[in-house]
Scaffold this motif. Sequence first.
Motif, short mmCIF file in Angstrom:
data_model
loop_
_atom_site.label_atom_id
_atom_site.label_comp_id
_atom_site.label_asym_id
_atom_site.label_seq_id
_atom_site.Cartn_x
_atom_site.Cartn_y
_atom_site.Cartn_z
N PRO A 1 0.80 -1.23 0.00
CA PRO A 1 0.00 0.00 0.00
C PRO A 1 0.83 1.28 0.00
N ALA A 2 2.03 1.24 0.58
CA ALA A 2 2.88 2.44 0.59
C ALA A 2 3.27 2.86 -0.81
N ASP A 3 3.24 1.92 -1.77
CA ASP A 3 3.58 2.25 -3.16
C ASP A 3 2.56 3.19 -3.80
N LEU A 4 1.42 3.36 -3.17
CA LEU A 4 0.42 4.28 -3.71
C LEU A 4 0.91 5.72 -3.70
N ALA A 5 1.94 6.00 -2.91
CA ALA A 5 2.50 7.35 -2.90
C ALA A 5 3.16 7.70 -4.23
N ASN A 6 3.44 6.67 -5.04
CA ASN A 6 4.17 6.89 -6.29
C ASN A 6 3.29 6.86 -7.54
N VAL A 7 1.96 6.74 -7.36
CA VAL A 7 1.06 6.73 -8.52
C VAL A 7 -0.07 7.72 -8.26
N PRO A 8 -0.69 8.22 -9.32
CA PRO A 8 -1.84 9.12 -9.13
C PRO A 8 -2.99 8.38 -8.44
N LEU A 9 -3.57 9.02 -7.45
CA LEU A 9 -4.75 8.47 -6.77
C LEU A 9 -5.97 9.23 -7.28
N ILE A 10 -6.72 8.58 -8.12
CA ILE A 10 -7.89 9.20 -8.75
C ILE A 10 -8.98 9.37 -7.70
N ARG A 11 -9.53 10.56 -7.66
CA ARG A 11 -10.53 10.87 -6.63
C ARG A 11 -11.94 10.87 -7.21
N ASP A 12 -12.84 10.41 -6.37
CA ASP A 12 -14.27 10.34 -6.70
C ASP A 12 -14.99 11.08 -5.59
N GLN A 13 -15.85 12.02 -5.93
CA GLN A 13 -16.47 12.84 -4.88
C GLN A 13 -17.31 12.03 -3.89
N ASP A 14 -17.71 10.82 -4.27
CA ASP A 14 -18.53 10.00 -3.37
C ASP A 14 -17.71 9.17 -2.39
N VAL A 15 -16.39 9.09 -2.58
CA VAL A 15 -15.57 8.20 -1.75
C VAL A 15 -14.31 8.94 -1.31
N GLU A 16 -14.01 8.84 -0.02
CA GLU A 16 -12.80 9.46 0.52
C GLU A 16 -11.69 8.42 0.63
N TRP A 17 -10.47 8.82 0.25
CA TRP A 17 -9.31 7.92 0.37
C TRP A 17 -8.86 7.73 1.82
N ALA A 18 -9.05 8.74 2.68
CA ALA A 18 -8.44 8.74 4.01
C ALA A 18 -8.76 7.49 4.84
N PRO A 19 -10.02 7.02 4.93
CA PRO A 19 -10.29 5.83 5.75
C PRO A 19 -9.54 4.58 5.27
N TRP A 20 -9.47 4.39 3.95
CA TRP A 20 -8.77 3.19 3.47
C TRP A 20 -7.27 3.33 3.73
N LEU A 21 -6.68 4.48 3.46
CA LEU A 21 -5.25 4.67 3.68
C LEU A 21 -4.89 4.49 5.15
N ALA A 22 -5.73 4.97 6.06
CA ALA A 22 -5.47 4.81 7.49
C ALA A 22 -5.54 3.33 7.87
N MET A 23 -6.53 2.61 7.36
CA MET A 23 -6.66 1.19 7.66
C MET A 23 -5.45 0.41 7.13
#
Length: 293
Positions: free
Chosen positions: A182-204
Amino acid sequence: MAKMRRLPSLHALKVFEAAARHLSFTRAASELCVTQGAVSQQVKLLEDQTGVLLFKRSGRGLLLTDAGQELARGVGDALAGLARCLERVSRQDLAGPLAVTTMPSFAAKVLVPRLGSFIEAYPQIELRIHTSSEVVDLRSSGIDVAIRHGAGHYPGLHVEHLFREEIFPVCSPAVAARLNHPADLANVPLIRDQDVEWAPWLAMAGCPGITPHGPAFQDTHLALQAAIDGQGVTLGRTVVAAADLAAGRLVRPFPQGVSAPIGYWFVCLPERAGHPRIAAFRAWIDHLLKRIA
């Protein structure tokens, strides 16, 4: 007007028709889920009511008498006609339009690819799909049903919970090949969707320090399409990502998922909840979501 002649028991006629068709009390009993004795009793009752012998036994088994053959034809035709009539009556209220509003992503990824099964099951219903990210007023819009994605608080309306999803990262197979942790996600674009927040999954996943950096989309199906095209990683949801995952257009680079804080809801006017067209669509969408899940 002439008084209608008293008819024999409908149950006895149904039992006789089965026995006449099979030329066997045993097979008729099996079809009707009763005992052979019950079949024999109903046939005897019918013979007593009509005053004629309907069956005769021979060395080869059970045979119809001439009267039995005539009655079997008449009863068979009458029961078939009754079945056709009941089918027509039961489907009369189904004929007509049904307007459904839902989010563009749900329409594009869930409804439209699977509408064939609804049309096949209910060809007399003219389904009209209306897409909007806004909550539509069902009383003033002429819309019959809404499939909404939210917390389920819709005062004054009939509301049924359909499904609560899991949220997880998805991307193209080519992008997934570059992700080992999961730490490799720092090296790729994280596409955002207004209906879903990345923060809860990244914290988990143990990566709360990663800040999403990538294109943002208003509609979920556009975010998913960007991921399919190799533009980065987005967050998929169980229902809307199901078809793309099954087809291999998207993959899950990591197995972890988090429960979505909101769910899908079936919404209509309370006084319309029992309408045959609405009930038919409710049953179909429930079956559809259970298959996807």
